[in-house]
Write a protein that holds these residues in place. Sequence first.
Motif, short mmCIF file in Angstrom:
data_model
loop_
_atom_site.label_atom_id
_atom_site.label_comp_id
_atom_site.label_asym_id
_atom_site.label_seq_id
_atom_site.Cartn_x
_atom_site.Cartn_y
_atom_site.Cartn_z
N HIS A 259 0.84 -1.20 0.00
CA HIS A 259 0.00 0.00 0.00
C HIS A 259 0.88 1.25 0.00
O HIS A 259 2.04 1.21 0.37
CB HIS A 259 -0.94 0.01 1.21
CG HIS A 259 -0.23 -0.15 2.52
ND1 HIS A 259 -0.09 -1.37 3.14
CD2 HIS A 259 0.39 0.74 3.34
CE1 HIS A 259 0.56 -1.23 4.28
NE2 HIS A 259 0.87 0.05 4.42
N TRP B 231 -4.26 3.89 0.05
CA TRP B 231 -4.73 2.93 -0.94
C TRP B 231 -3.99 1.62 -0.75
O TRP B 231 -2.78 1.59 -0.59
CB TRP B 231 -4.49 3.45 -2.34
CG TRP B 231 -4.84 2.48 -3.44
CD1 TRP B 231 -3.99 1.63 -4.09
CD2 TRP B 231 -6.12 2.24 -4.01
NE1 TRP B 231 -4.65 0.88 -5.02
CE2 TRP B 231 -5.97 1.25 -5.00
CE3 TRP B 231 -7.40 2.77 -3.78
CZ2 TRP B 231 -7.04 0.78 -5.76
CZ3 TRP B 231 -8.45 2.32 -4.53
CH2 TRP B 231 -8.27 1.33 -5.52
N THR B 232 -4.72 0.53 -0.71
CA THR B 232 -4.09 -0.78 -0.58
C THR B 232 -4.32 -1.60 -1.84
O THR B 232 -5.45 -1.75 -2.30
CB THR B 232 -4.60 -1.54 0.65
OG1 THR B 232 -4.09 -2.87 0.61
CG2 THR B 232 -6.12 -1.58 0.70
N ASN B 233 -3.23 -2.11 -2.39
CA ASN B 233 -3.33 -2.93 -3.59
C ASN B 233 -3.94 -4.29 -3.30
O ASN B 233 -4.51 -4.94 -4.19
CB ASN B 233 -1.95 -3.12 -4.23
CG ASN B 233 -1.43 -1.84 -4.86
OD1 ASN B 233 -2.21 -1.01 -5.30
ND2 ASN B 233 -0.11 -1.68 -4.89
N GLN B 234 -3.82 -4.73 -2.06
CA GLN B 234 -4.31 -6.06 -1.71
C GLN B 234 -5.83 -6.16 -1.88
O GLN B 234 -6.36 -7.17 -2.32
CB GLN B 234 -3.91 -6.40 -0.28
CG GLN B 234 -2.42 -6.61 -0.11
CD GLN B 234 -2.05 -6.88 1.34
OE1 GLN B 234 -2.74 -6.42 2.25
NE2 GLN B 234 -0.97 -7.60 1.56
N SER B 235 -6.53 -5.10 -1.49
CA SER B 235 -7.99 -5.12 -1.60
C SER B 235 -8.52 -4.10 -2.59
O SER B 235 -9.73 -3.97 -2.76
CB SER B 235 -8.62 -4.87 -0.22
OG SER B 235 -8.18 -3.62 0.29
N SER B 236 -7.60 -3.37 -3.23
CA SER B 236 -7.97 -2.35 -4.22
C SER B 236 -9.02 -1.39 -3.66
O SER B 236 -10.06 -1.13 -4.27
CB SER B 236 -8.50 -3.01 -5.50
OG SER B 236 -7.49 -3.79 -6.08
N THR B 237 -8.72 -0.88 -2.50
CA THR B 237 -9.65 0.05 -1.86
C THR B 237 -8.88 0.98 -0.94
O THR B 237 -7.70 0.76 -0.65
CB THR B 237 -10.71 -0.72 -1.05
OG1 THR B 237 -11.69 0.21 -0.59
CG2 THR B 237 -10.09 -1.42 0.14
#
Length: 285
Positions: A174, A253-259
């Motif tokens: 993130h 922003w976190t790439n793991q959950s795209s949120t």
Amino acid sequence: LGIAILLSGCAESIVDTDGKKGDENLNSQSTTTFVGGTEKTRTSLNMTYPGGTQVNYFWEPGDKIWTADGISGEAEITATAPTARFKLPKMYTSSTITVYYPGNNATSYNEVVIPKDQYQRRGNSTQTLGDNGDCGTATAQKRADGSYQFNLDHKATVLCFLPYTHNNYDKGDHYVPRVISIKVTSEDNIAGSYTLTPSGLTGSGTEKSIKLSLDWDASKLSPNTPNQALNAAYMVIAPGTHTLKVEYTLKAWTNQSSTYIYGVVTKTINTHNYLPNMVYPIEVD
């Protein structure tokens, strides 16, 4: 102007546009020029931290001064400037005139509103202080050419927030979070409506909390140490003895959950007497 030091329980807290209004008693030449004279006069400010002890104020386009008879004039500038001329549509003759700066949103010479919702567009920008409750008065002195010169004495208090982090964020998961808002809550009122006088602000206000919203360009979190140039955030409060709780809302922003994910860091600052015409830097890790 000076810089004060605060110690919190959780961490060290370093703390003249030609206006020719019609008037049946005045002819077209009945105007008076006022000059807000040195770099310490008003509205946005320039402060060097750490180590700096001087705060320089500047005029911004749209700034307006008033006199007690309800006459006002706007700064004759198109960009930030240390000196500004104001032309008021009345002929003044006395040796001194009391000048009022009640803020950019004022509709009367002595009515000041410190809003509970404040904003800042860029990191280390003070251009919205006039919208956020900055105010002041001055005694303007008549000069040989008939104009008046003055330097404002500010009546509100400014907090300067300097958030940073020692956390080593993994950018693969993130992005480094940003501080999107800062909320300050006091046990007594620190915002609302006040009356501006040469002696200071009078009245009790109506609000115990102020929320400073930061645009994306103003919300970066400094790594490891405070960085005034990167992200200093400025809030106007009413002077007085306050115990403050400060809530920093973080967004990333976190790439793991795209949120987007959010979090709040809260710090309490010990009771302190916040003086008018002062800027209080506040660090938080």
